[in-house]
Write an enzyme that holds these catalytic residues in place. Structure first.
Site, short mmCIF file in Angstrom:
data_model
loop_
_atom_site.label_atom_id
_atom_site.label_comp_id
_atom_site.label_asym_id
_atom_site.label_seq_id
_atom_site.Cartn_x
_atom_site.Cartn_y
_atom_site.Cartn_z
N LYS A 29 3.33 48.79 41.57
CA LYS A 29 4.73 48.40 40.97
C LYS A 29 5.85 48.18 41.66
O LYS A 29 6.23 49.00 42.41
CB LYS A 29 4.78 49.59 39.93
CG LYS A 29 3.69 49.48 38.68
CD LYS A 29 3.66 48.35 37.93
CE LYS A 29 4.82 48.23 36.75
NZ LYS A 29 4.82 49.50 35.75
N HIS A 71 15.07 30.14 21.23
CA HIS A 71 13.96 31.06 20.67
C HIS A 71 12.96 31.40 21.87
O HIS A 71 11.73 31.54 21.48
CB HIS A 71 13.33 30.28 19.52
CG HIS A 71 14.16 29.56 18.60
ND1 HIS A 71 14.64 30.18 17.33
CD2 HIS A 71 14.69 28.40 18.67
CE1 HIS A 71 15.48 29.52 16.72
NE2 HIS A 71 15.37 28.17 17.37
N GLU A 118 17.39 47.50 33.95
CA GLU A 118 16.97 48.03 32.75
C GLU A 118 17.95 49.25 32.53
O GLU A 118 18.24 49.37 31.46
CB GLU A 118 15.62 48.85 33.05
CG GLU A 118 14.39 47.78 33.00
CD GLU A 118 13.07 48.48 33.53
OE1 GLU A 118 12.30 48.67 32.84
OE2 GLU A 118 13.10 49.17 34.68
N SER A 146 6.41 52.93 41.20
CA SER A 146 5.75 53.78 40.31
C SER A 146 5.05 55.01 40.90
O SER A 146 4.26 54.83 41.97
CB SER A 146 4.82 53.07 39.35
OG SER A 146 3.76 53.87 38.87
#
Ligand code: ARG
Length: 472
Positions: A291, A164, A298, A285
């Site tokens: 970043k 979980h 991804e 970025s």
């Protein structure tokens, strides 16, 4: 690749027709834009077919020699990017056959004896897919090899295991990675199994019913390295279940890598900070200078969507088709090619990316200090000292609550504090002795799970050794 040009009306069946198709219909029905990828397989299949025709006396020895000479030239033209793909000739099969006829005359026109594009295309796809599967199996092997190296280096690196997404019990990072090894092992089994059904020869089924020429299908199967022939001509030209199976195996492989990617992304988030990925798999970025984004994982997660989509596309393509061949089947290629391309690129990049994982062992260990990861070990300790499991569970729940109030982890209690925390459960406190602290440590917890499949470092090393020996 050369441009696909259109100049005249289609000729392959033109005697039957009184008007040419419109340019739009021509473009709509053509597949040469994408099926030219199967050119090598098409030529290989044609050569085996021609050889069989000559052996059976259906065409002459000179015809075969002409066909072989013409095909050698065509292959060279394709490889040099000089072949003039033509939209008027609809697909890869007609383009090559037409060029062959230009090059060698009547022998070229004899090649299609006893054959149809229906069994030809089914053969080409199977040859193409067999090569793709072999490439994928080799790439899974590379991925596994690198994964085993990282797992071995981290066979004893402690981290929290989660359920979980809450801290559950200590595991080792090596054990965690070996979970993905097991998934990839099943993926490889699925591709290898699918290959058996891919590797059957449709050629000889002709349009749908077989052919009246005295062909030798078994010879062609041997020539092309097929394990056997397809035993029903109607089935052979029409079903694409082998391609669907391939897409299903691909969807599962991508699902596994998508889960792995999700973890890499999470672990790389500064909030978690368990790992860092090599810069070459990340981008910055355009607006936020600080970043470093995990773009590759991804995209693996994202591309899983298109692979799943292709599986559904092929299932849907097939479901309403009556026997035998229908032109619907021309739509099988783009999803299939895209799936193979995606899987191949993903495996290639993943094998490399794994080697660029920098493990932050201190952060993993720090995370183990939150979440009472050894609570189950404490309950098991009480059980081993004679307390029924349900009572032990309750006693430890009380200890965790007390730790919460005190703001400490279980191993930080003194013996008296621990006993006091459990006082409400009869029989618990007196069963806790000084040796309890051995089981409350992360190392003690890990070492105790020493059965096959457990997280004890010795078992993780055994799993890696087992994996390596099955790889050789
Ligand atoms: N381009 C077609 C395909 O991909 C080849 C078979 C066409 N056969 C036919 N009878 N129209 O399926």
């Amino acid at each position: 690749m050369t441009d696909t040009t259109s100049s005249q009306p289609a000729k392959a069946w033109s005697g039957r027709f009184t008007e040419p198709v419109s340019d739009l219909v021509k473009r709509y029905t053509a597949s040469v834009f994408f099926d030219q990828r199967m050119a090598r397989q098409d030529i290989r299949g044609s050569l085996a077919h021609a050889k069989m025709l000559a052996r059976q006396g259906i065409i002459g020895a000179q015809d075969l020699a002409d066909i072989e000479r013409g095909m050698t030239q065509i292959l060279g033209e394709i490889e040099r990017g000089e072949f003039g793909w033509n939209l008027d000739d609809e697909d890869v099969h007609l383009n090559i056959e037409k060029r062959l006829t230009v090059l060698v005359g009547d022998a070229g026109k004899r090649l299609h004896t006893g054959r149809s594009r229906n069994d030809q295309v089914a053969t080409d796809i199977r040859l193409w897919l067999r090569d793709a599967i072999d490439q994928i199996l080799a790439l899974i092997g590379d991925f596994q090899k690198n994964l085993l190296d990282v797992a071995e280096a981290n066979a004893a690196t402690a981290m929290p295991g989660f359920t979980h997404l809450q801290v559950a019990q200590p595991v080792t990072f090596g054990h965690h990675l070996m979970a993905y090894y097991e998934m990839s092992r099943r993926d490889a089994e699925r591709f290898a199994d699918c290959r058996k059904r891919v590797n059957r020869l449709p050629l000889g089924s002709a349009a749908l019913a077989g052919t009246s020429y005295p062909i030798d299908r078994e010879f062609v199967a041997r020539e092309l390295g097929f394990d056997e022939v397809c035993y029903n001509s109607l089935d052979a030209v029409s079903d694409r279940d082998f391609a669907i199976e391939f897409c299903a195996a691909s969807a599962l492989l991508m699902t596994h890598l998508s889960r792995f990617s999700e973890e890499l992304i999470l672990w790389m988030s500064p909030r978690v900070g368990f790992i860092d990925l090599a810069d070459r798999f990340c981008t910055g970025s355009s607006i936020m200078p600080q970043k470093k984004n995990p773009d590759v994982p991804e995209l693996v997660r994202g591309k899983t969507g298109r692979v799943n989509g292709s599986l559904i596309a092929l299932l849907t393509l097939m479901k309403g088709q009556p026997l035998a061949y229908n032109k619907d089947n021309q739509e099988d290629k783009e999803p299939l090619f895209d799936t193979a391309d995606t899987v191949i690129d993903t495996l290639r990049i993943y094998a490399d990316m794994i080697t660029g994982i920098r493990v932050k062992a201190d952060a993993m260990r720090d995370a183990l200090k939150q979440g009472y990861a050894t609570a189950t070990d404490l309950a098991d300790y009480l059980v081993k000292n004679g307390l029924p499991f349900r009572d032990a569970h309750e006693a430890v729940a009380l200890a965790v609550r007390a730790a919460d109030v005190k703001g400490c982890d279980l191993p930080q209690f003194t013996l008296d504090e621990l006993r006091a925390a459990m006082a409400h459960v009869p029989g618990a406190a007196e069963r806790v002795k000084d040796d309890v602290f051995a089981v409350l440590t992360v190392e003690g917890s890990l070492a105790s799970r020493k059965h096959i499949g457990g997280t004890a470092p010795e078992q993780v090393r055994a799993a890696i050794a087992r994996a390596r020996s099955s790889q050789d």
